[in-house]
Scaffold this motif. Structure first.
Motif, PDB file in Angstrom:
ATOM      1  N   LEU A   8     -11.282   2.748   3.419  1.00  0.00           N
ATOM      2  CA  LEU A   8     -11.523   1.726   2.412  1.00  0.00           C
ATOM      3  C   LEU A   8     -11.904   0.431   3.138  1.00  0.00           C
ATOM      4  O   LEU A   8     -11.207   0.028   4.083  1.00  0.00           O
ATOM      5  N   PRO A   9     -12.997  -0.233   2.766  1.00  0.00           N
ATOM      6  CA  PRO A   9     -13.465  -1.386   3.539  1.00  0.00           C
ATOM      7  C   PRO A   9     -12.720  -2.693   3.272  1.00  0.00           C
ATOM      8  O   PRO A   9     -13.182  -3.761   3.676  1.00  0.00           O
ATOM      9  N   TYR A  10     -11.571  -2.622   2.607  1.00  0.00           N
ATOM     10  CA  TYR A  10     -10.757  -3.806   2.312  1.00  0.00           C
ATOM     11  C   TYR A  10      -9.359  -3.305   1.983  1.00  0.00           C
ATOM     12  O   TYR A  10      -9.120  -2.091   1.869  1.00  0.00           O
ATOM     13  N   ALA A  11      -8.429  -4.219   1.836  1.00  0.00           N
ATOM     14  CA  ALA A  11      -7.045  -3.843   1.539  1.00  0.00           C
ATOM     15  C   ALA A  11      -6.936  -3.289   0.115  1.00  0.00           C
ATOM     16  O   ALA A  11      -7.754  -3.582  -0.757  1.00  0.00           O
ATOM     17  N   PHE A  12      -5.884  -2.491  -0.115  1.00  0.00           N
ATOM     18  CA  PHE A  12      -5.689  -1.893  -1.436  1.00  0.00           C
ATOM     19  C   PHE A  12      -5.578  -2.951  -2.533  1.00  0.00           C
ATOM     20  O   PHE A  12      -5.995  -2.720  -3.676  1.00  0.00           O
ATOM     21  N   ASP A  13      -5.020  -4.110  -2.205  1.00  0.00           N
ATOM     22  CA  ASP A  13      -4.816  -5.149  -3.221  1.00  0.00           C
ATOM     23  C   ASP A  13      -5.959  -6.157  -3.287  1.00  0.00           C
ATOM     24  O   ASP A  13      -5.874  -7.150  -3.992  1.00  0.00           O
ATOM     25  N   ALA A  14      -7.057  -5.893  -2.577  1.00  0.00           N
ATOM     26  CA  ALA A  14      -8.131  -6.880  -2.464  1.00  0.00           C
ATOM     27  C   ALA A  14      -8.879  -7.108  -3.770  1.00  0.00           C
ATOM     28  O   ALA A  14      -9.527  -8.144  -3.936  1.00  0.00           O
ATOM     29  N   LEU A  15      -8.797  -6.160  -4.688  1.00  0.00           N
ATOM     30  CA  LEU A  15      -9.553  -6.285  -5.942  1.00  0.00           C
ATOM     31  C   LEU A  15      -8.686  -6.757  -7.100  1.00  0.00           C
ATOM     32  O   LEU A  15      -9.148  -6.813  -8.241  1.00  0.00           O
ATOM     33  N   GLU A  16      -7.436  -7.077  -6.824  1.00  0.00           N
ATOM     34  CA  GLU A  16      -6.574  -7.615  -7.884  1.00  0.00           C
ATOM     35  C   GLU A  16      -7.065  -8.998  -8.305  1.00  0.00           C
ATOM     36  O   GLU A  16      -7.619  -9.723  -7.481  1.00  0.00           O
ATOM     37  N   PRO A  17      -6.907  -9.384  -9.557  1.00  0.00           N
ATOM     38  CA  PRO A  17      -6.160  -8.701 -10.617  1.00  0.00           C
ATOM     39  C   PRO A  17      -6.967  -7.655 -11.391  1.00  0.00           C
ATOM     40  O   PRO A  17      -6.455  -7.059 -12.329  1.00  0.00           O
ATOM     41  N   HIS A  18      -8.211  -7.408 -10.990  1.00  0.00           N
ATOM     42  CA  HIS A  18      -9.085  -6.559 -11.793  1.00  0.00           C
ATOM     43  C   HIS A  18      -8.731  -5.076 -11.634  1.00  0.00           C
ATOM     44  O   HIS A  18      -8.748  -4.324 -12.609  1.00  0.00           O
ATOM     45  N   ILE A  19      -8.429  -4.670 -10.411  1.00  0.00           N
ATOM     46  CA  ILE A  19      -7.979  -3.302 -10.142  1.00  0.00           C
ATOM     47  C   ILE A  19      -6.743  -3.411  -9.256  1.00  0.00           C
ATOM     48  O   ILE A  19      -6.785  -4.055  -8.201  1.00  0.00           O
ATOM     49  N   ASP A  20      -5.671  -2.781  -9.669  1.00  0.00           N
ATOM     50  CA  ASP A  20      -4.390  -2.951  -8.976  1.00  0.00           C
ATOM     51  C   ASP A  20      -4.320  -2.113  -7.711  1.00  0.00           C
ATOM     52  O   ASP A  20      -5.015  -1.109  -7.544  1.00  0.00           O
ATOM     53  N   ALA A  21      -3.443  -2.535  -6.796  1.00  0.00           N
ATOM     54  CA  ALA A  21      -3.314  -1.906  -5.487  1.00  0.00           C
ATOM     55  C   ALA A  21      -2.876  -0.450  -5.585  1.00  0.00           C
ATOM     56  O   ALA A  21      -3.364   0.406  -4.835  1.00  0.00           O
ATOM     57  N   GLN A  22      -1.951  -0.145  -6.483  1.00  0.00           N
ATOM     58  CA  GLN A  22      -1.470   1.234  -6.586  1.00  0.00           C
ATOM     59  C   GLN A  22      -2.591   2.175  -7.018  1.00  0.00           C
ATOM     60  O   GLN A  22      -2.725   3.283  -6.479  1.00  0.00           O
ATOM     61  N   THR A  23      -3.395   1.738  -7.980  1.00  0.00           N
ATOM     62  CA  THR A  23      -4.532   2.554  -8.397  1.00  0.00           C
ATOM     63  C   THR A  23      -5.481   2.792  -7.236  1.00  0.00           C
ATOM     64  O   THR A  23      -5.940   3.918  -7.008  1.00  0.00           O
ATOM     65  N   MET A  24      -5.780   1.745  -6.476  1.00  0.00           N
ATOM     66  CA  MET A  24      -6.704   1.894  -5.356  1.00  0.00           C
ATOM     67  C   MET A  24      -6.156   2.856  -4.306  1.00  0.00           C
ATOM     68  O   MET A  24      -6.894   3.689  -3.759  1.00  0.00           O
ATOM     69  N   GLN A  25      -4.880   2.758  -4.010  1.00  0.00           N
ATOM     70  CA  GLN A  25      -4.294   3.628  -2.987  1.00  0.00           C
ATOM     71  C   GLN A  25      -4.322   5.090  -3.433  1.00  0.00           C
ATOM     72  O   GLN A  25      -4.723   5.979  -2.662  1.00  0.00           O
ATOM     73  N   ILE A  26      -3.905   5.349  -4.663  1.00  0.00           N
ATOM     74  CA  ILE A  26      -3.899   6.724  -5.163  1.00  0.00           C
ATOM     75  C   ILE A  26      -5.325   7.254  -5.263  1.00  0.00           C
ATOM     76  O   ILE A  26      -5.610   8.404  -4.891  1.00  0.00           O
ATOM     77  N   HIS A  27      -6.210   6.430  -5.745  1.00  0.00           N
ATOM     78  CA  HIS A  27      -7.597   6.833  -5.962  1.00  0.00           C
ATOM     79  C   HIS A  27      -8.253   7.212  -4.628  1.00  0.00           C
ATOM     80  O   HIS A  27      -8.909   8.263  -4.522  1.00  0.00           O
ATOM     81  N   HIS A  28      -8.097   6.366  -3.630  1.00  0.00           N
ATOM     82  CA  HIS A  28      -8.724   6.619  -2.332  1.00  0.00           C
ATOM     83  C   HIS A  28      -7.980   7.687  -1.531  1.00  0.00           C
ATOM     84  O   HIS A  28      -8.574   8.684  -1.100  1.00  0.00           O
ATOM     85  N   ASP A  29      -6.693   7.502  -1.331  1.00  0.00           N
ATOM     86  CA  ASP A  29      -5.943   8.352  -0.405  1.00  0.00           C
ATOM     87  C   ASP A  29      -5.651   9.748  -0.949  1.00  0.00           C
ATOM     88  O   ASP A  29      -5.465  10.689  -0.163  1.00  0.00           O
ATOM     89  N   ARG A  30      -5.627   9.889  -2.262  1.00  0.00           N
ATOM     90  CA  ARG A  30      -5.311  11.193  -2.846  1.00  0.00           C
ATOM     91  C   ARG A  30      -6.535  11.834  -3.499  1.00  0.00           C
ATOM     92  O   ARG A  30      -6.944  12.928  -3.122  1.00  0.00           O
TER      93      ARG A  30
END
Length: 207
Positions: A8-30
């Motif tokens: 991922l080219p940025y941190a999991f929380d980099a798109l908050e508040p529009h997309i939350d960190a948990q969603t990004m982590q699950i979406h990418h890593d899983r």
């Protein structure tokens, strides 16, 4: 050479508040990792289609894929291609109106960004079940808005995706629940127009 999960080219929380960190982590890593793993497993039977880790090259050759792995490549290869682009289309401090050459092309094709954005939102809202809404360069070299089911990639139809919006529930459900239109409106605050311009310029050079 097996396909690999891109960082991922940025941190999991980099798109908050529009997309939350948990969603990004699950979406990418899983989710994305599963597509890569399943694709590699399918291609063990046909290593000539591993394409040197170039997933877009593979999806452009989709018609040549053997029947015994065609469904697996469609679903998992498409998932890998779509998500590899998706992470780059988004970025921190994104959003706003398009700039550069792609802005000119959008104005020519749609009469302005507002009209193009409305088409993209409607494509995402209207896609029944899971899928994607896309801004693409068509075979004729012109911009178009389209949408695809599941993990189908525009690459399979000879189009070059510039921007794709994932409307699978796993992309937004933790934050937006069943409110897909709210997610779609918020998503545009993440668009990395510099990257979209790079994609457009590359597509123009190779068309």
């Amino acid at each position: 050479m097996a396909f690999t999960l891109p960082d991922l080219p940025y941190a999991f929380d980099a798109l908050e508040p529009h997309i939350d960190a948990q969603t990004m982590q699950i979406h990418h890593d899983r989710h994305h990792k599963t597509y890569v793993d399943n694709l590699n497993a399918a291609l063990e039977k046909h290593p000539e289609f591993q394409a040197g880790d170039d997933i877009e090259a593979l999806m452009r050759r989709f018609d040549e894929v053997p029947e015994d792995i065609k469904t697996a490549v469609r679903n998992n290869g498409g998932g890998h291609a779509n998500h590899s682009l998706f992470w780059q289309v988004m970025g921190p401090n994104g959003g706003g109106a398009p700039t550069g050459a792609v802005a000119d092309a959008i104005n020519e094709a749609f009469g302005g960004w507002d009209a193009a954005r409305e088409k993209l939102v409607n494509g995402g809202k209207g896609r029944f079940g899971s899928g994607w809404s896309w801004l693409v360069v068509g075979r004729d070299g012109k911009l178009a808005v389209t949408d695809t089911p599941n993990q189908d990639s525009p690459l399979m139809d000879g189009q070059t995706p510039l921007l794709g919006i994932d409307v699978w529930e796993h992309a937004y459900y933790l934050k937006y629940q069943n409110k897909r239109p709210d997610y779609l409106e918020a998503w545009f605050n993440t668009v990395n127009w510099d990257f979209v311009n790079q994609r457009y310029e590359q597509a123009r050079r190779t068309s």
